[in-house]
Design an enzyme around this catalytic site. Structure first.
Site, PDB file in Angstrom:
ATOM      1  N   GLU A 254      -1.132   1.765  -3.253  1.00 13.15           N
ATOM      2  CA  GLU A 254      -0.187   2.872  -3.376  1.00 13.15           C
ATOM      3  C   GLU A 254       0.317   3.019  -4.816  1.00 13.15           C
ATOM      4  O   GLU A 254       0.627   4.116  -5.264  1.00 13.15           O
ATOM      5  CB  GLU A 254       0.996   2.669  -2.431  1.00 13.15           C
TER       6      GLU A 254
ATOM      7  N   CYS B  19      -7.883  -0.712   8.030  1.00 13.79           N
ATOM      8  CA  CYS B  19      -6.801   0.060   7.424  1.00 13.79           C
ATOM      9  C   CYS B  19      -7.471   1.082   6.528  1.00 13.79           C
ATOM     10  O   CYS B  19      -8.369   0.720   5.742  1.00 13.79           O
ATOM     11  CB  CYS B  19      -5.865  -0.830   6.613  1.00 13.79           C
TER      12      CYS B  19
ATOM     13  N   HIS C 133      -6.526   2.477   3.958  1.00 14.18           N
ATOM     14  CA  HIS C 133      -6.363   2.208   2.537  1.00 14.18           C
ATOM     15  C   HIS C 133      -7.490   1.310   2.001  1.00 14.18           C
ATOM     16  O   HIS C 133      -7.857   1.415   0.822  1.00 14.18           O
ATOM     17  CB  HIS C 133      -5.036   1.489   2.262  1.00 14.18           C
TER      18      HIS C 133
ATOM     19  N   CYS D  21      -4.417   6.388  10.093  1.00  9.31           N
ATOM     20  CA  CYS D  21      -3.640   5.188   9.781  1.00  9.31           C
ATOM     21  C   CYS D  21      -3.829   4.237  10.947  1.00  9.31           C
ATOM     22  O   CYS D  21      -3.450   4.561  12.075  1.00  9.31           O
ATOM     23  CB  CYS D  21      -2.158   5.547   9.614  1.00  9.31           C
TER      24      CYS D  21
ATOM     25  N   ASP E 171      -1.120   9.998   7.363  1.00  5.45           N
ATOM     26  CA  ASP E 171      -1.232   8.582   6.990  1.00  5.45           C
ATOM     27  C   ASP E 171       0.091   8.138   6.395  1.00  5.45           C
ATOM     28  O   ASP E 171       0.912   8.965   5.975  1.00  5.45           O
ATOM     29  CB  ASP E 171      -2.358   8.367   5.981  1.00  5.45           C
ATOM     30  N   SER E 172       0.275   6.832   6.337  1.00  2.00           N
ATOM     31  CA  SER E 172       1.477   6.289   5.716  1.00  2.00           C
ATOM     32  C   SER E 172       1.496   6.513   4.217  1.00  2.00           C
ATOM     33  O   SER E 172       2.554   6.393   3.588  1.00  2.00           O
ATOM     34  CB  SER E 172       1.592   4.785   6.016  1.00  2.00           C
TER      35      SER E 172
END
Length: 270
Positions: free
Chosen positions: A163, A195, A197, A71, A8-9
Site C-alpha cells: 500500500e 490475497c 495484493h 479482497c 478491495d481494501s
C-alpha cells in the site's frame, strides 16, 4: 446498462481488475479501494463486515448491480453473512475464493457430493492474518477434496508495504514468509496467493519457492469465472467506461498504484 463494481481494501484488487478489463473490454467497471482503512487483515471480523458492507453499498449507490469482492479477507470473513442477510434481492455480490478452490480441486464449486481425490497433495496458502484465522480456505477445500494437506501462512506487514508503494520492502517480507512456510511444508506442489495484493510481489514469491511449485493468483481465474457468470446472467453486464475511487488520499493512492502496477490511474474520492 450497469457497470460492475470491484471492491478491495486497497490496491490489491487492481491485480484482479486488470485481468477483468482484459477479458471483458466492452464492460464498464467501477473500482473502489478502501485505502483509508487498509489493511483489513489485522481487523476484527465485525470491523471487516462493516467496512465491506459500506464499500459495497457505495458501489450499489453508483448503480452497480453486481459487485466483486476483490479482497480475500472480505470474501473469507464477510461474504457469506452479506449474501444471507444483507444483499438486496436484485443485486449480487461475488467473492474471489471460489475460482481459486475450483482450480485446485478441479471440480465446480457448486458440485455436491463427497470430496473427490485431489490431484494436488501439498498446498501452501499465503494470506492475511484475518483470512488465516477464519479457516475459510481450508474448510471449503476439504469439503471438496480428499488427500490434500494445507499449510496456511499469514503474511503480516506485506499489505502495508504494498500500500505504501515500497517494492523492496514488500519483496523482502514476501521472501521471509515463504521461508517460514517452507519450514512447515518443504515441498509444496501449489502455492496459492490468497490475497489480491500479493501478485504485486509475485516475483519475490516465485523466486523463494522451490522449483516446480505452481503459483496460483486470482486475476485470470476470477476473470474466467466472471465471463461464465455473465453468460448465465447477462442482465448484470453493461458497457460504459471505468472509474477509480478511493476512501484515501487520491493523489497518494495514484502514486502508490503507479509504482506497484505501472499504470497511471485517475483515482477520485469516493
Amino acid at each position: 446498462m450497469p457497470a460492475i463494481g470491484v471492491f478491495d481494501s486497497g490496491l490489491g484488487g487492481l491485480t484482479v481488475l486488470e485481468r477483468l478489463q482484459a477479458a471483458l473490454p466492452g464492460q464498464g467497471f467501477v473500482y473502489l479501494g478502501d485505502n483509508a482503512n487498509a489493511p483489513y487483515g489485522t481487523r476484527s471480523a465485525g470491523e471487516i463486515l462493516d467496512l465491506t458492507m459500506a464499500g459495497t453499498q457505495a458501489l450499489f449507490d453508483r448503480g452497480c448491480g453486481l459487485v466483486i469482492l476483490a479482497c480475500n479477507t472480505a470474501s473469507a470473513v464477510a461474504l457469506r453473512q452479506m449474501q444471507e442477510f444483507w444483499v438486496p434481492a436484485d443485486r449480487r455480490v461475488l467473492g474471489v475464493f471460489v475460482p481459486m478452490i475450483e482450480a485446485i480441486v478441479g471440480r465446480p464449486f457448486a458440485q455436491r457430493g463427497a470430496p473427490t481425490q485431489s490431484a494436488v497433495s501439498d498446498v501452501l496458502l499465503f494470506a492475511t492474518q484475518a483470512t488465516v484465522a477464519s479457516g475459510a480456505f481450508s474448510r471449503e477445500l476439504f469439503l471438496r477434496a480428499s488427500g490434500v494437506r494445507v499449510v496456511e501462512q499469514a503474511c503480516p506487514g506485506l499489505v502495508d508495504a504494498l500500500e505504501a508503494g515500497d517494492r523492496a520492502a514488500a519483496d523482502a517480507i514476501a521472501a521471509a514468509h515463504v521461508r517460514a512456510a517452507l519450514d512447515r511444508m518443504p515441498a509444496p506442489r501449489v502455492a496459492a496467493l490468497g490475497c489480491t495484493h500479493y501478485p504485486l510481489a509475485a516475483g519475490a514469491f516465485a523466486a523463494a519457492l522451490p522449483e516446480g511449485c505452481r503459483v496460483l493468483s486470482q486475476g485470470d481465474l476470477v476473470a474466467a469465472a466472471l465471463c461464465d457468470y455473465l453468460r448465465r446472467h447477462p442482465r448484470l453486464a453493461g458497457g460504459g467506461g471505468n472509474a477509480y475511487l478511493t476512501s484515501g488520499d487520491p493523489q497518494a493512492v495514484r502514486r502508490a498504484a503507479q509504482v506497484m502496477t505501472g499504470r497511471d490511474l485517475p483515482f477520485a474520492p469516493v
